[in-house]
Design a protein around this motif. Sequence first.
Motif, PDB file in Angstrom:
ATOM      1  N   VAL A 114      12.867  -4.091  -2.103  1.00 17.11           N
ATOM      2  CA  VAL A 114      11.768  -3.227  -1.703  1.00 17.11           C
ATOM      3  C   VAL A 114      11.667  -2.104  -2.726  1.00 17.11           C
ATOM      4  O   VAL A 114      12.690  -1.621  -3.235  1.00 17.11           O
ATOM      5  N   ARG A 115      10.444  -1.705  -3.046  1.00 14.76           N
ATOM      6  CA  ARG A 115      10.214  -0.673  -4.048  1.00 14.76           C
ATOM      7  C   ARG A 115       9.192   0.336  -3.544  1.00 14.76           C
ATOM      8  O   ARG A 115       8.330   0.015  -2.722  1.00 14.76           O
ATOM      9  N   HIS A 116       9.314   1.524  -4.104  1.00 12.65           N
ATOM     10  CA  HIS A 116       8.275   2.538  -3.901  1.00 12.65           C
ATOM     11  C   HIS A 116       8.068   3.256  -5.224  1.00 12.65           C
ATOM     12  O   HIS A 116       9.033   3.657  -5.886  1.00 12.65           O
ATOM     13  N   GLY A 117       6.817   3.399  -5.607  1.00 18.93           N
ATOM     14  CA  GLY A 117       6.491   4.115  -6.824  1.00 18.93           C
ATOM     15  C   GLY A 117       5.436   5.161  -6.566  1.00 18.93           C
ATOM     16  O   GLY A 117       4.389   4.868  -5.976  1.00 18.93           O
ATOM     17  N   SER A 168      10.230   7.787  -6.699  1.00 21.87           N
ATOM     18  CA  SER A 168      10.256   6.333  -6.837  1.00 21.87           C
ATOM     19  C   SER A 168      11.639   5.840  -6.448  1.00 21.87           C
ATOM     20  O   SER A 168      12.638   6.552  -6.586  1.00 21.87           O
ATOM     21  N   ALA A 169      11.691   4.603  -5.938  1.00 22.48           N
ATOM     22  CA  ALA A 169      12.975   4.063  -5.485  1.00 22.48           C
ATOM     23  C   ALA A 169      12.879   2.551  -5.407  1.00 22.48           C
ATOM     24  O   ALA A 169      11.793   1.974  -5.320  1.00 22.48           O
ATOM     25  N   SER A 170      14.045   1.910  -5.446  1.00 24.41           N
ATOM     26  CA  SER A 170      14.113   0.461  -5.255  1.00 24.41           C
ATOM     27  C   SER A 170      15.474   0.110  -4.680  1.00 24.41           C
ATOM     28  O   SER A 170      16.469   0.793  -4.929  1.00 24.41           O
ATOM     29  N   LEU A 171      15.507  -0.954  -3.928  1.00 29.96           N
ATOM     30  CA  LEU A 171      16.747  -1.488  -3.375  1.00 29.96           C
ATOM     31  C   LEU A 171      16.660  -3.005  -3.434  1.00 29.96           C
ATOM     32  O   LEU A 171      15.698  -3.598  -2.949  1.00 29.96           O
ATOM     33  N   GLY A 228       0.816  -1.203   0.000  1.00 30.75           N
ATOM     34  CA  GLY A 228       0.000   0.000   0.000  1.00 30.75           C
ATOM     35  C   GLY A 228       0.851   1.255   0.000  1.00 30.75           C
ATOM     36  O   GLY A 228       2.062   1.229   0.271  1.00 30.75           O
ATOM     37  N   SER A 229       0.223   2.372  -0.341  1.00 30.58           N
ATOM     38  CA  SER A 229       0.896   3.687  -0.388  1.00 30.58           C
ATOM     39  C   SER A 229       2.096   3.684  -1.332  1.00 30.58           C
ATOM     40  O   SER A 229       3.054   4.425  -1.124  1.00 30.58           O
ATOM     41  N   GLY A 230       2.052   2.828  -2.345  1.00 30.50           N
ATOM     42  CA  GLY A 230       3.120   2.784  -3.336  1.00 30.50           C
ATOM     43  C   GLY A 230       4.283   1.891  -2.989  1.00 30.50           C
ATOM     44  O   GLY A 230       5.216   1.758  -3.789  1.00 30.50           O
ATOM     45  N   PHE A 231       4.247   1.248  -1.803  1.00 27.64           N
ATOM     46  CA  PHE A 231       5.348   0.390  -1.374  1.00 27.64           C
ATOM     47  C   PHE A 231       5.041  -1.074  -1.704  1.00 27.64           C
ATOM     48  O   PHE A 231       3.894  -1.531  -1.614  1.00 27.64           O
ATOM     49  N   SER A 232       6.090  -1.809  -2.042  1.00 32.01           N
ATOM     50  CA  SER A 232       5.966  -3.250  -2.252  1.00 32.01           C
ATOM     51  C   SER A 232       7.302  -3.902  -1.936  1.00 32.01           C
ATOM     52  O   SER A 232       8.356  -3.256  -1.984  1.00 32.01           O
ATOM     53  N   VAL A 233       7.242  -5.185  -1.605  1.00 29.12           N
ATOM     54  CA  VAL A 233       8.449  -5.977  -1.385  1.00 29.12           C
ATOM     55  C   VAL A 233       8.358  -7.211  -2.271  1.00 29.12           C
ATOM     56  O   VAL A 233       7.259  -7.656  -2.634  1.00 29.12           O
TER      57      VAL A 233
END
Length: 729
Positions: free
Chosen positions: A527-530, A535-538, A475-480
């Motif tokens: 982990v990602r955020h869009g 936006s970001a990912s690691l 949620g809120s643009g975050f995912s793993v």
Amino acid sequence: MHSRTYSAAIALMAFSSQPAWAEMAVDGAGNPQITVTATRLPQLTDEVPATVTVLTEEDIADQLATDVRDLVRFEAGITVRRAPARFGAALGTTGRDGNADFNIRGIGGNRVLIQVDGIRQPDGFTFGAQAAGRGDYVDIGLVKSVEFLRGPASALYGSDGLSGAVSFTTSDPEDLLGEGGDFTALARVSFDSASDEFSETAIVAGRAGRWSALAAYTRRDGQELDNEGDVGGTGQTRTLPNPQDTESNAFLGKIVFAPNAQHRFRLTGEYLDSNVYTDVLSGQVTSAFTGATTDSLIADDSTERARVSFDWRYEGTGAIDYASLGVYWQDGENRQFAEELRTPQPDRTRLNTFENRVFGASGEVRTSFGPESFRHNLVIGGDISWTRQEGLRDGTVPPTGEPFPARAFPTTDFTLGGLVVGDVIEIGAMSLYPALRFDFFDLDPKADPLLPNFNPTGLDGSRVTPRFGAVLDLGSGFSVYGNYAQGFKAPSPTQVNQFFENLIFGYTSLPNPDLGPETSETYEAGVRHGGEIFSASLTGFIGRYDDFISQQVVGGTGAPGDPLLFQFINLDEVEIEGIEGRVGFDFPGGFSIDGSIAWATGEVIGVNGMESPLSTINPLEIVLGAGWTAPRDRFGIRAFMTSAARKDFEDTTGLCTGECFRPDSFTVFDLTGFVRFNENFTLRAGLFNVFDEKYAWWADVNGLPASAPDTDAYTQPGRNFRVSLSARF
């Protein structure tokens, strides 16, 4: 991480300067791009359990890329090795393989799958003075998109996907025509000052009723790639580039028949030939072994690939969402010729060829079923190919103890086939990605009159390769996400039945009919955020590669009557771990900032348990980009900063005789920009290595001793520029 995806026609014009070098690239509507390579199903790039990058035609044009090496210029963690041309007629192969191969997460060569329109590209091959690369079988001037998949791809595509996959796709007529037009023509001319290369591309596409067609052609003419060397003359101390003349022609033609909206039949023809003519001034030396002086060394090398394919595609509703069947023929040949004038020894020539001729077929079915709370998106596919692989060594004045013509391995028929089942299971906020593939291979060598003292043996085997991934939307643009994947690489004909001997010089290369496939397994989590602005990912990964195939001395002393015995064996294990990170800001008003980082470390574990560093891993790399695009994409500018660390001394232990040459860390700045004059014309320009930094890539110098007198020959071009003009009619 901003990118704009339009129709391919407008993509060729490349109105935007925003490159899609982030895994969560988005199109002009703010939507993530689509990848097929990652799962064999069309998926949003930020929803698959893998790290994948998609570059569109537009991105390639905006980066002013001229070859596959340029495609990864701003792609941290992926490299294409290209050493300077400093080879001999009979010994040495440095730089003769051109754009040699892709390296993904420290593993490269034939262990990375390269495909064009789903068709596997020819292998690379090195033996003696011959080095056939893989990167020059593709001309990116005719490419619609390219996807880079990091991590094993064998569960989806079979052998060769040990460490990753690079998938090229070419344009169809409808990509250029869009929905309404019946004819379009596009043209592009460009110049690259680093190699004085001029290139011209022309594409026409038309439609008449249910028929459509496309014809495209790219021509390139250039010279040697510049560097920062300053020593001329002849011999090994020369650091200026050896003079070269390069030229290539690339053709693409397609005819498409679409009887209705569901069915499409497509015939494709593709042809590429490239030629490199080299005056190897650095090879004009006196041999310490024979006392002969090389007065002149001229090389004329060519690469040729031809392909004809026919396929049918169905897209509809009901039990079957998608189905396809295809057949193809492809012939790839690498030819290397050298003429050496010597004093007082006789002049000599060398001609080495390596050819892969293949017939293949593939099919795929996709279906979706189940309730929304437990939805399945299933793909079932299969493919098979029959390759005839052969090579030839010929010339005049052969080495003492060797005949001409000769072969390093017998002509071999090589069969690869497999069946794959993959699924995307949607369970609320969770998506699961299981996949399983069964592969088989069979090597059938032929009795060869050029190998009268050798009785080749066949080899066959099979492998089941699984993969399982999961993505959880927080949620809120975050995912793993997490992913476990296995990979495998079948032994090649050149490894199983390599046979070559020169008893006068005391060595023999033996076959190995018991050679097993190379395998790998990788654990990956991220982990990602869009979001609309940020936006970001690691991503972190651990990979283990078993049964690496390596040619080793397995017996003999080299004394008269007791030759050294060389053989390809399953020897090493490799362990790699690393991180990849990306971040991007896409601000209102056209401003954007991007960043990416890649770091990895790895070790080779021998059969005796001794550990040594894996030299093919590149040092820490960071890429930053910032740009601005005017309203309605009328013009824009973008700046890049690329930084690479120096290879640690302890990571080169045992690699070189003495200490290895380790290029200094460096930071390079590049600028690109575009101006859209109107709907028909777009001008792009780029200034690269703005501050004239003297630097070299580790991938190009790997294994070069620090004591070598020509280390400056491996440096990259100084300040240089590129310019292109695109038009649509």
